[in-house]
Structures are given as structure tokens and as C-alpha cells.
Design a protein around this motif. Structure first.
Motif, PDB file in Angstrom:
ATOM      1  N   VAL A   1       4.290   0.652  -1.667  1.00  0.00           N
ATOM      2  CA  VAL A   1       4.340   0.172  -3.054  1.00  0.00           C
ATOM      3  C   VAL A   1       5.670   0.496  -3.726  1.00  0.00           C
ATOM      4  N   ASP A   2       6.263   1.656  -3.420  1.00  0.00           N
ATOM      5  CA  ASP A   2       7.548   1.984  -4.046  1.00  0.00           C
ATOM      6  C   ASP A   2       8.646   1.049  -3.541  1.00  0.00           C
ATOM      7  N   ASN A   3       8.581   0.710  -2.252  1.00  0.00           N
ATOM      8  CA  ASN A   3       9.528  -0.249  -1.706  1.00  0.00           C
ATOM      9  C   ASN A   3       9.273  -1.655  -2.276  1.00  0.00           C
TER      10      ASN A   3
ATOM     11  N   GLY B   1       6.058   8.122 -10.836  1.00  0.00           N
ATOM     12  CA  GLY B   1       7.480   8.436 -10.709  1.00  0.00           C
ATOM     13  C   GLY B   1       8.075   7.876  -9.430  1.00  0.00           C
ATOM     14  N   ASP B   2       7.297   7.913  -8.360  1.00  0.00           N
ATOM     15  CA  ASP B   2       7.765   7.349  -7.088  1.00  0.00           C
ATOM     16  C   ASP B   2       8.075   5.861  -7.271  1.00  0.00           C
ATOM     17  N   ILE B   3       7.129   5.150  -7.861  1.00  0.00           N
ATOM     18  CA  ILE B   3       7.279   3.690  -8.002  1.00  0.00           C
ATOM     19  C   ILE B   3       8.388   3.345  -9.000  1.00  0.00           C
TER      20      ILE B   3
ATOM     21  N   ASP C   1       0.843  -1.200   0.000  1.00  0.00           N
ATOM     22  CA  ASP C   1       0.000   0.000   0.000  1.00  0.00           C
ATOM     23  C   ASP C   1       0.881   1.254   0.000  1.00  0.00           C
ATOM     24  N   LYS C   2       0.289   2.387   0.240  1.00  0.00           N
ATOM     25  CA  LYS C   2       1.055   3.636   0.396  1.00  0.00           C
ATOM     26  C   LYS C   2       0.428   4.388   1.555  1.00  0.00           C
ATOM     27  N   ALA C   3       0.384   3.681   2.708  1.00  0.00           N
ATOM     28  CA  ALA C   3      -0.347   4.183   3.872  1.00  0.00           C
ATOM     29  C   ALA C   3       0.289   5.410   4.501  1.00  0.00           C
TER      30      ALA C   3
ATOM     31  N   SER D   1      10.875   5.171 -10.214  1.00  0.00           N
ATOM     32  CA  SER D   1      12.238   5.597  -9.899  1.00  0.00           C
ATOM     33  C   SER D   1      12.805   4.766  -8.743  1.00  0.00           C
ATOM     34  N   ASP D   2      11.959   4.362  -7.809  1.00  0.00           N
ATOM     35  CA  ASP D   2      12.475   3.476  -6.761  1.00  0.00           C
ATOM     36  C   ASP D   2      12.842   2.109  -7.348  1.00  0.00           C
ATOM     37  N   GLU D   3      12.013   1.611  -8.248  1.00  0.00           N
ATOM     38  CA  GLU D   3      12.347   0.352  -8.929  1.00  0.00           C
ATOM     39  C   GLU D   3      13.691   0.499  -9.648  1.00  0.00           C
TER      40      GLU D   3
HETATM   41 MG   LIG Z   1       9.634   6.398  -2.866  1.00  0.00          MG
END
Ligand SMILES: [Mg+2]
Ligand SMILES: [Mg+2]
Lengths: 354, 354
Positions: free
Chosen positions: A220-222, B244-246, A188-190, B248-250
Motif C-alpha cells: 500500500v505504501d508503494n 505515516g508509512d503510507i 496490501d501490506k503482506a 510519507s512514502d506518498e
Molecule cells: Mg514504506
């Protein structure tokens, strides 16, 4: 067993791969003395061309009257790259999922030892990966209210979730974890989204009903990073619609071939089975599309009706074709075999394994 | 040159890595006869603990009065894992970006030859990768209207974009492409989202001003796949805030070490420089945090003021530390060096390269 199966081949390579899945099911019917009937209906760009509607009423009627749906693929560049198009092929799939209440998309991601060298990831990263992704399919931003200002200068989409929508798929995910490694990871992105905080709260509550299952959380980014760094850490992933779209597509390439991955979309009443790959329009009609994902989606269909022995026979035939390198150009650059010939081999092997 | 630099070390390992970046900047100031002054201010969890506010007014005042901001990291598990927390550390960073109009986040992703073996991806996939990601930073769903129903059973977030927000970052991306490989890839979900269709329309229009730059489009789920399958296809990626968050972290993990990646957040008036890694609370105070990303963010700061020779000296010192394996445990398991000692080596090398 008697099964009425709706066949929605859709666009691009959809029809040619679905045809191979039907061959496999027909071979199974013969061998195991089942009666499978197939009713074809249009969906997607082809349905827009024929009727102006990506999901004609007749197609929905067919689906509602059958036991399960075998789906091909959807999408056509003439609509995708036109920002002004009013009707879009993807609306057919979205409406179908919504109309049939298919609220959970289930995607197994497995590293096949025979194909591990084809993965873009290193062998030690990918080996042993076995993930089942539960993606919520009928809520969230893909279905939320859309807005475009009159001057065309402002646009918005709403991501909305209710407790009920979260609960029903959460239960499926926890139940699946019980038959696997007893671990659920909520993506998620809590830390930023209100809707994600609702997910976290509701899922934390439901986890109490499954004390043997460990629940953990990942932004989600992690998650997009962890899927590459250490996919082995995952058992069942549970997530909302758009995050599930992104994370499950990302996960689909780590195994080395997207042409092998099937999926199920289930609700309380209906169930649909399809390859995860798209309509791949550049390949249409060339006989180069890999039919294995579609054939494995037929195996998931059989599993859904507890025909587990039959499903295992299909999977064994698929593994044999991989072992013998009777495969399309995506897996095999030396002695490639056409879409239809791969389907023939698998159907023949089902009938005559020796 | 005289530069007043605001230092916002933030939470977790933020303070200890930022300290090494300051050492490098001080060494540069001495060698090149510049005058850099540093004004510290709290942000994030530490600011909540001190003032109840993740971005105190005084901190914002400091930022507005200085030429550039050196930022550490933000976030603390005591807030992240509590869905009921009213004030969150991340709000500090979000508000800072919004208040200073930092609408573009720029993230270089490069495969370093010395570290290529550390990548989870195979060498032939990653080699030569050189991407610059332009992520819109102050619009979209992270800043859209949030809603939680009174019974707590329905929650929503709004993703909204205006033409102006899209135009200003699109121009930056096209200009960057002109100094690189003349390619911009817009990542969106235009087959489903209204806001993505606005992005596609506005960016297509702007592309006409840059006839030598090729513009192509990729759906975000496909982009998550392509980043693993073939990162070399990308030059400049342009996208909205959450995608972009998702993405770029990937992208950050494909190079083999996230401890090396820096970023800039720029607006019309202000600019902020920070490592892309998080606050990594488990490592706080242990001397194991890699300071190179923070040090490289100082190099980006120098580039921003056209001190390109100075920036190059920092990068050369960083490369020397990698070559000599004077690195923290994330890069080096045999003879590890502490955060502070890596910073000392780099600062010393800037002063005495021989
Ligand atoms: Mg991030
Ligand atoms: Mg997708």
C-alpha cells in the motif's frame, strides 16, 4: 422501466447536489418513457439531529423496499472534531453499507481531456488514466472490534478478514478486468500484516479461474507512490477497506476535479450510488457545490439496470456542460454558474440536445 | 569528536549506497579532525541467509554498543512474494526499531529547485514544499497481535496505542514545529477508529504546552489528497505508524527524486539513519543506485550530534554534484555516473571544495 429509488441526501451539500441528480433522472424518465419514483429519507448528522440515530430504522426500511439508493454526502464538523461524541454521522453510512450487504465500492478514476490542465500532476503523467478501484467495504479495521480502556489511556481497533469476504469482491474485480485491460493489482501490506497475507493467498487462488487476467501485487505504501508516478500502469485495483479508502481518495485528485467522480456500492441484493466528495460543510447552501459527481452517480445507477443508452445520454450532457464551461467555481473562475443552474442545463440538454 | 558507528548495509543496493555514505563521513573526519569508527553487521535477507535470523543477536549487540547506526536497505523478493515464508527480512528492521526503542521516524521532504522539473507534480504545486513528517514507529497495527485461524480462513491484526506512546512522539513533533513554521497537522481517522480518537485526545492535550504552535487535524484519506493538491500547506505532520508509512512514502515522490531522501529513527537512547528508498533488488550491483539519500542520512547523523557545520559541508557537496549533473541514471540520462563515482565526487568535494 419502473424504478423505486430511495434518496438519502444526507448532510452539508448532499441535498443540493442530489437534487440535480434527480432532475437528470426525471428528464431521462420523460424522454425514455420510464417511471422513476423517489422516496426521501434522512441519514447522517441530520438524522442524529432529528432522531438521535444516524441511520433511523425508517430509513433502512425505505432502502430495503426500493430498487436502488441515491446517496448524497455525510458528516458534520460538530461531530468530527469532538472526540467524545458518542454518536457519529459516519456511523450512518457504515451501518447502511453493512445492513444492505454493500460489500464492494467501485470507483472509476478517469482523466478527462477537457480538464487535464486542472490536474496537479503533469499532463504526460495523467493522460490516458483509466482506473477502476474495487474497495472492500464492510470488513477490515473500520468494522473490527473497538476497545478503550477504563482509564482512557489505551485504545485499539481490530482488522479482521475472512476468506469469504475476500472471495466475493475478488470475483467482481476479475470480472471487471475481463471487460477492460485484463489486469488486477492487489494492494496490501503482506510483508507485515497477517490479514494482508490472507488477501494475497485467497486472491492468488481465485486468479486461476481467470487465466487471461494478469494479477500483480503492490504494497500500500508503494501504491500511494505509484498512483502519482505512473497512474497509467493501473487497470483494476483490488484492495481491502482502509487501504481502498486512502488509495481511492488519493486517486480522486489526480484527474483534476473531485467534483466529477461518482461511485457505486454494490452487494448481492442492493446497490447504492453516490458522489465521492464529502459533505463540504463550508459550501452548504451557497450554490457553489459541483453537482456533476452526483449526476454521474445517477448515470452509474442507470448502468446498473442495463439502461446504458440512458446513462450515455446523461454523460453526454455532462460533457457538454464541461465543454461550454457551464460549471461551478471549482472548475471555472470567470463566469461561474450555480449548482442548481448546472443541474438545469444538464436536465434541459437531456430533453433538448439541439 | 569520537563516534562509533554501526553500519548495517542490509540487502539489495543497501551495501553499495552505504559505502558512499561512509566515504563522505571519512572525508569529514579527516577535514574536521574527528575520529569515526565503523563496525559492520548483517541484517535482513542477508542475515537470514547467514544465520536464519533477520536480526542476529550479534547485530543487536553491535548497535547497542555504538553511538549511532547507519542503515542501508532491507528486503528480498524471494521472501516478499512468498505468503508462506515464516521468517521475513522486514522483521529485522521492525525488531531493531522495537529493541532500540526507536519510536519516532523523521522524514524531511523538500522540493529541490534543481530537480523540480523532475516532479510528477506541476512546479507551482510543489515549489517551496518543506515538510517534516513524524511517524510513530514502534506501535500500531504493524506490531499488534496477529491471528490466523487454524483452517487458514480468518486472519486479523490489532492496532493498539497507549497514551505514553503518543505523548513521547507528540512532544518531538511540537518541538520541531517550534524551530520551523509553528504548525503541526495530526493525521488520523478519528471519525472511525478508536485508536485515532485516543491520538486526537492526547495530542490536543499536549498542544496546550506549545501555545505558539497551531494544531490541526486531517483524516488520513484526506491527507493523501492534500499531499498532492497542496503540499505547501504542511509544516510538521504527526501520525501513527501505518498512516505515516503510507503518507510519507506518498510525500517522497512529490519532490521528483526518492533517491535524495534520508530519514532518522530516534528514541530516548539510540538513533539510526537511513535512506528512505528500499533495497531495489533489480539494481543490485549494477552501479546505478543513487547514493545521495544514504549520504544525506549521514548528514542527518552529524546533525544529531550537533556537528551542524560538518552536516552542511556534506549537503553542499551533494548540491554541487546535482548542479554539475554528476548523478546516477535516475537523475541523468545523458552522461550517467556510477554509484561509486558519485560517492567519490562527493567525498573529494568535501576534502577539496575548490
Ligand atoms: Mg514504506
Ligand atoms: Mg475517504
Amino acid at each position: 422501466m419502473k424504478l423505486n429509488i430511495a434518496v438519502l441526501p444526507g448532510d452539508g451539500i448532499g441535498p443540493e447536489v442530489t437534487k440535480q441528480a434527480i432532475k437528470a433522472l426525471q428528464a431521462i424518465a420523460l424522454e425514455f418513457d420510464h417511471s422513476f419514483s423517489f422516496t426521501h429519507a434522512p441519514v447522517g448528522a441530520i438524522a442524529i439531529d432529528e432522531t438521535g440515530n444516524p441511520l433511523p430504522e425508517e430509513t433502512l426500511d425505505v432502502c430495503e423496499a426500493t430498487d436502488a439508493i441515491l446517496f448524497g454526502a455525510i458528516g458534520d464538523p460538530k461531530y468530527d472534531n469532538n472526540p467524545d461524541a458518542k454518536v457519529r454521522p459516519e456511523q450512518g453510512l457504515l451501518r447502511l453499507r453493512k445492513s444492505l450487504g454493500l460489500f464492494a465500492n467501485i470507483r472509476p478514476v478517469k482523466a478527462y481531456d477537457t480538464l487535464i490542465e486542472k490536474s496537479p500532476l503533469k499532463k504526460d503523467i495523467i493522460q490516458g488514466t483509466d482506473i477502476s478501484i474495487y474497495r472492500e467495504l464492510t470488513g477490515g479495521i473500520y468494522f473490527g472490534e473497538k476497545f478503550l480502556s477504563e482509564d482512557g489511556n489505551t485504545a485499539s481497533d481490530l482488522c479482521l478478514y475472512t476468506k469469504t469476504e475476500i472471495e466475493r469482491i475478488a470475483h467482481l474485480a476479475f470480472k471487471a478486468a475481463q471487460t477492460r485491460k485484463n489486469k488486477v493489482t492487489l494492494v496490501d501490506k503482506a510483508n507485515v500484516l497477517e490479514s494482508s497475507r490472507l488477501w494475497r493467498k485467497v486472491v492468488t487462488e481465485i486468479a486461476k479461474d481467470y487465466p487471461e487476467v494478469t494479477l500483480d501485487f503492490l504494497f500500500v505504501d508503494n501504491a500511494a507512490m505509484q498512483m502519482i508516478l505512473n497512474p497509467n500502469q493501473f487497470d483494476v485495483i483490488l484492495t481491502e477497506n482502509m487501504f481502498g479508502d486512502i488509495i481511492s481518495d488519493e486517486a480522486s485528485v489526480i484527474g483534476g476535479s473531485i467534483g466529477l467522480l461518482a461511485s457505486a456500492s454494490v452487494g448481492d441484493k442492493y446497490a447504492m450510488f453516490e458522489p465521492i466528495h464529502g459533505s463540504y460543510p463550508q459550501a452548504t447552501g451557497k450554490g457553489i457545490a459541483n453537482p456533476i459527481a452526483s449526476i454521474l452517480s445517477a448515470a452509474m445507477l442507470l448502468d446498473h439496470f442495463d439502461l446504458t443508452e440512458e446513462a450515455a445520454v446523461i454523460r453526454k450532457a455532462v460533457e457538454k456542460s464541461l465543454l461550454l464551461n457551464i460549471t461551478t467555481p471549482d472548475l471555472n473562475t470567470e463566469h461561474t454558474v450555480s449548482t442548481s443552474k448546472v443541474g438545469d442545463f444538464i436536465a434541459d440538454y437531456i430533453s433538448n440536445p439541439n
